[in-house]
Design an enzyme around this catalytic site. Structure first.
Site, PDB file in Angstrom:
ATOM      1  CD  GLU A 268       0.092  -1.097   3.425  1.00  0.00           C
ATOM      2  OE1 GLU A 268       0.176  -2.159   2.492  1.00  0.00           O
ATOM      3  OE2 GLU A 268       0.290  -1.055   4.646  1.00  0.00           O
ATOM      4  CD  GLU A 302      -2.312  -3.851  -0.690  1.00  0.00           C
ATOM      5  OE1 GLU A 302      -1.852  -3.225   0.179  1.00  0.00           O
ATOM      6  OE2 GLU A 302      -2.643  -5.185  -0.321  1.00  0.00           O
ATOM      7  CD  GLU A 324      -1.634  -5.274   6.773  1.00  0.00           C
ATOM      8  OE1 GLU A 324      -2.684  -5.545   6.074  1.00  0.00           O
ATOM      9  OE2 GLU A 324      -0.868  -4.727   6.476  1.00  0.00           O
TER      10      GLU A 324
HETATM   11  N1  PHE Z   1       1.066  -4.515   3.718  1.00  0.00           N
HETATM   12  C1  PHE Z   1       0.907  -5.572   2.918  1.00  0.00           C
HETATM   13  C2  PHE Z   1      -0.588  -5.516   2.840  1.00  0.00           C
HETATM   14  O1  PHE Z   1      -1.050  -6.332   3.599  1.00  0.00           O
HETATM   15  C3  PHE Z   1       1.513  -6.945   2.918  1.00  0.00           C
HETATM   16  C4  PHE Z   1       3.068  -6.599   2.698  1.00  0.00           C
HETATM   17  C5  PHE Z   1       3.681  -7.030   3.946  1.00  0.00           C
HETATM   18  C6  PHE Z   1       3.492  -6.685   1.476  1.00  0.00           C
HETATM   19  C7  PHE Z   1       4.884  -6.918   3.783  1.00  0.00           C
HETATM   20  C8  PHE Z   1       4.937  -6.870   1.481  1.00  0.00           C
HETATM   21  C9  PHE Z   1       5.688  -6.969   2.446  1.00  0.00           C
HETATM   22  O2  PHE Z   1      -1.514  -5.192   2.206  1.00  0.00           O
HETATM   23 ZN    ZN Z   2      -2.741  -4.958   4.287  1.00  0.00          ZN
END
Ligand code: PHE
Ligand code: ZN
Length: 873
Positions: A268, A302, A324
């Site tokens: 994101e 995202e 999350e």
């Molecule tokens: N933050 C991202 C998501 O859940 C996941 C992610 C974590 C991507 C670590 C890359 C590295 O949307």
């Molecule tokens: Zn996420």
């Protein structure tokens, strides 16, 4: 083995220094990229004043120069140790730190920091990837305004992107540059850049306040025809977040870039999301309906992070679920609104009850807000994401939609621009509801899946019906004493005609709040012994035990109006039969009980009323679920019991499957909408049963569907049923034909690889090894690794768990190899071996021997080390 240190939540302290602005300048080069960073820093007035300035920087960084307020820091003025650069110079309260590093993107196979994906530069900075780019206070509670200048060869890298808005650009004969500025302060994990030869789809979105936002989705030119669905999904998400949460987008431009090499699904980064191609590209010819839905939900996820994650971010990585869990809850609700809420709930609960419950019962079990970790990458788990979403959902259930929305309004307003904790989130919910949620917060700190035992009693004289609930949570690693949780229990009582009985609240269902070890719930004026429906909508992430009779389950399957509860009644009915057969070794030719067959017959007759739900109702509990609820997992018995029962259901209802298959057929051309997806799903379910009959008639039907369908959903479903059938020659031919047709579509080839890796027929391991040598395979690409290795080890249970131990040895070899290349992926791949305690003693010994081999193989990454050491403890 290397000594990795454990980081504890209780040790959190505020940052000693803050960053006001960051100016980055990248001279992009595949093997030697120069990064200049200029930080305007100031001492944090909230921190103790005697602390030195410490910056994080990965071992791979080459430090070319370091100066403060224009004065070079002498060699004895700094010290590099592990991942920390510590400055031993006196500092003013505010100062400017300039540092130049050199990095090698091409050598970066870990895919964290700056790396090359198919010749284009991209970054991945969550959680701690920014420290592989430059020295920085790389922690989420340090938020700064970023300005980024990218300089690169203009032929090779015509597109140069970073966060925010483009504010300046220029070029000379060979190179060009663009400066981007992001006005919103952000932590370094949300930084991103992309440089490459990319094409883009463009659209605009007008926000509710009337601002025009430019939307761009970038991909390689060959994939330009696969961006429409992601674009539609993005616009739908933007509208939805305005409508449901009152939040609109804040920048003038929103970009998504598709990259082929990516460790996770998507990221994101502010204004510049980077996506695994598998989560953004979609075209009916090459993409299944399931993948279409995944694209829609990941794009939404995202996008929603822009508020839940970016504008309000995490204070530290122990708070990961703050963004999350909440964002998964938001994307779940979005998908529910876009399609069928009941179907979505069933899918989400299935994931939770199989994979998350298994995680919670294994050696890596941890609370939604972990108390400690060695490597944060290991905590991007189903517990943090899915159980975290269940916690937010329970708050929504307890407070009701309106008050919950007041809570999120308060949260976004109170904490906009801040880095906060899950406690801060709950505090907002407490403020608007005026409820004390202290006990509720145990859901964040207590690991393990609670167990809820329910018994009931009907008193015919007094016309009272009593339910007694007893809750307990089993001990988990490092957490032996468990406290009672605040469990929202949604229930209804049905009379013998199938009507729900009005309860004390005057409603047909009630939310009972279970807060003690034991809760007694009494309903008065009940005229006959009712059938209870418990945990409707799966109102809490617990394991429910109530001694339902088969009649009661059939009754609920017929009369329940709550989609989840109705589906679950059907599943539990099948579970009973399957478990009895599993105990007898699986392959049992006892006839199916007549009541069960006729229940399924009714489901088939009514299937066309709601084809998406019918498809779920007509699917037997998965091997993964049957494994999770087993005391000792007997892989062969589970596989055989399920296969045998499928065949019997196919036989008993053959005519009905065929009728329904034909009814679900369509003359029209493909549409990717909900009702058409539902129709295809049910059609393919029918084909699956028909193919279980090993009959050439149905092989012909599958072959026809394979060659005549104009979409991947139907083509691939036909291929799958043939590959898993007894018709091995036809399977070979179809696989070859499919390869020929699609070999230039990388994502389609992932499906082709995964299908074969999951093929349960014997000899799978040598087939898998052959796939690893196939030209479409690429051992550097995580999607390919997952398609073959992860699919084989997680889905092809009978072969992976073969008693010769070769499956285990294979995985250990791959982990040892891969850990040097990509520790994050290696660590994730390890999961099936860590679950050794769940199997018989012979397999336990074989699995442990392989874990031991990995430990002894030499210097391991922190990622793999943490998982290994926890699973051997
Ligand atoms: N933050 C991202 C998501 O859940 C996941 C992610 C974590 C991507 C670590 C890359 C590295 O949307
Ligand atoms: Zn996420």
């Amino acid at each position: 083995m290397s000594q990795k240190s454990v980081i504890y939540l209780k040790d959190y302290t505020v940052p000693a220094f803050l960053v006001e602005t960051v100016d980055l300048r990248f001279e992009l080069d595949a093997t030697a990229t120069c990064v200049e960073s200029v930080l305007r820093m100031r001492r944090n007035p909230k921190a103790s004043p005697d602390q030195p300035l410490c910056l994080f920087g990965h071992d791979s960084l080459e430090l070319l120069s370091l100066s403060i307020d224009g004065v070079r820091v002498p060699d004895n003025g700094w010290l590099r140790q592990d991942e920390v650069l510590r400055l031993n110079v006196s500092l003013n309260d505010t100062f400017e730190l300039r540092c130049v590093t050199k990095i090698n993107p091409e050598a970066n196979t870990a895919l964290e920091g700056l790396y090359l994906s198919d010749g284009m530069f991209c970054t991945q900075c969550e959680a701690e990837g920014f420290r592989r780019i430059t020295f920085y206070p790389d922690r989420p509670d340090v938020m700064a305004v970023f300005t980024t200048t990218l300089i690169a060869n203009k032929n090779q890298y015509p597109v140069l992107l970073s966060n925010g808005n483009p504010v300046a650009q220029g070029s000379d004969e060979t190179s060009h540059w663009v400066t981007w500025q992001d006005p919103f302060p952000k932590p370094a994990y949300l930084f991103a850049l992309v440089a490459g030869d990319l094409s883009c789809a463009e659209d605009t979105f007008t926000t509710q306040s009337g601002r025009a936002v430019k939307l761009q989705i970038y991909a390689e030119a060959k994939d330009l025809d696969k961006l429409g669905h992601a674009m539609e999904s993005l616009k739908q998400s933007m509208r939805w977040d305005e409508r449901v949460y009152g939040r609109e987008y804040d920048l003038d431009i929103y970009m998504i870039v598709a990259v082929d090499f990516f460790n996770m699904g998507a990221m994101e980064n502010k204004g510049l999301n980077i996506f695994n191609t598998s989560c953004v590209l979609a075209h009916p010819r090459t993409t299944t309906d399931a993948a279409f839905q995944r694209v829609e939900s990941v794009v939404a996820h995202e996008y929603f992070h822009n508020w839940s994650g970016n504008r309000v971010t995490c204070r530290d990585w122990f708070q990961l679920s703050l963004k999350e869990g909440f964002t998964v809850f938001r994307d779940q609700c979005f998908s529910a609104d876009m399609h069928s809420a009941a179907v979505k709930r069933v899918e989400d609960v299935t994931l939770l009850r199989t994979a998350q419950f298994a995680e919670d019962a294994g050696p890596m079990s941890h609370p939604v807000r972990p108390a400690s970790f060695i490597e944060i990458s290991n905590f991007y788990t189903l517990t943090v994401y899915e159980k975290g979403a269940e916690i937010v959902r329970m708050l929504h259930t307890l407070l009701g939609e309106k008050v919950f929305r007041q809570g999120t309004d308060l949260y976004f307003d109170r904490h906009d621009g801040q880095a906060v904790t899950t406690d801060d989130f709950v505090a907002c919910m407490e403020a608007v509801s005026q409820r004390d949620l202290t006990q509720f917060k145990r859901w964040y700190s207590q690991a393990g899946t609670p167990r809820l035992d329910v018994v009931d009693e009907y008193n015919a004289d007094q016309k009272t019906y009593t339910l007694r609930f007893t809750q307990s949570t089993p001990p988990t690693p490092g957490q032996t004493d468990k406290q009672p949780l605040h469990i929202p229990m949604s229930l209804a009582l049905f009379d013998s005609t199938g009507q729900a009985i009005p309860l004390a609240n005057g409603q047909l269902s009630q939310l009972v709040e279970l807060t003690d070890e034991e809760t007694i719930f009494v309903v008065k004026g009940v005229l006959e012994k009712p059938t209870p429906s418990l945990l409707r909508g799966f109102s809490a992430p617990v394991k429910l035990f109530y001694p339902y009779t088969e009649e009661q389950l059939s009754f609920l399957l017929t009369h329940e109006t709550d989609g989840f509860a109705r589906w679950d009644a059907g599943q539990q009915l099948a579970v009973r039969l399957l478990q009895a057969r599993i105990l007898k070794g699986g392959e049992v030719d006892d006839a199916l009980p007549e009541a069960f067959v006729s229940a399924w017959q009714v489901l088939l007759e009514r299937a066309s009323d709601d084809p998406a739900m019918a498809s779920l109702l007509l699917t037997l509990p998965t091997e993964a679920y049957l494994s999770e609820i087993s005391t000792v997992i007997d892989v062969d018995a589970i596989f055989n019991a399920r296969r045998t029962m499928r065949r019997q259901l196919a036989q008993a209802l053959e005519a009905q499957w065929l009728t329904l298959y034909n009814e679900m057929g369509s003359e029209e051309s493909y549409r990717p909408d909900s009702s058409e997806m539902a129709r295809r799903s049910l059609k393919n379910t029918c084909l699956g049963y028909l193919m279980a009959l090993d009959s050439p008639t149905y092989l012909a039907l599958a072959e026809q569907q394979f060659s005549e369908s104009d979409n991947m959903t139907e083509q691939f479903a036909a291929l799958s049923t043939v590959v898993y059938s007894v018709f091995t020659d036809s399977a070979r031919e179809m696989l070859d034909e499919f390869l020929n047709q699609w070999q230039h579509e990388s994502l389609v080839m992932n499906q082709w690889l995964a299908l074969q890796a999951a093929d349960p027929k014997s000899g799978a391991l040598s087939r898998v090894k052959a796939l690893l040598e196939h030209p479409v395979y690429d051992s550097r690409n995580p999607n390919k690794l997952r398609a073959v290795i992860s699919t084989f080890c997680n889905q092809n249970t009978v072969n992976f768990h073969g008693l010769d131990g070769e499956g285990y040895r294979f995985l250990a070899d791959k982990i040892i190899e891969l850990d040097k290349q990509n520790p994050q992926v290696a660590s994730r791949l390890l999961t099936p071996l860590t679950r050794w305690k769940r199997y018989d003693s012979q397999r336990q010994a074989l699995m442990r021997a392989q874990l031991q081999r990995i430990i002894e193989s030499g210097d391991l990454s922190g990622d793999v080390y943490e998982v290994l050491s926890k699973s051997m403890a």
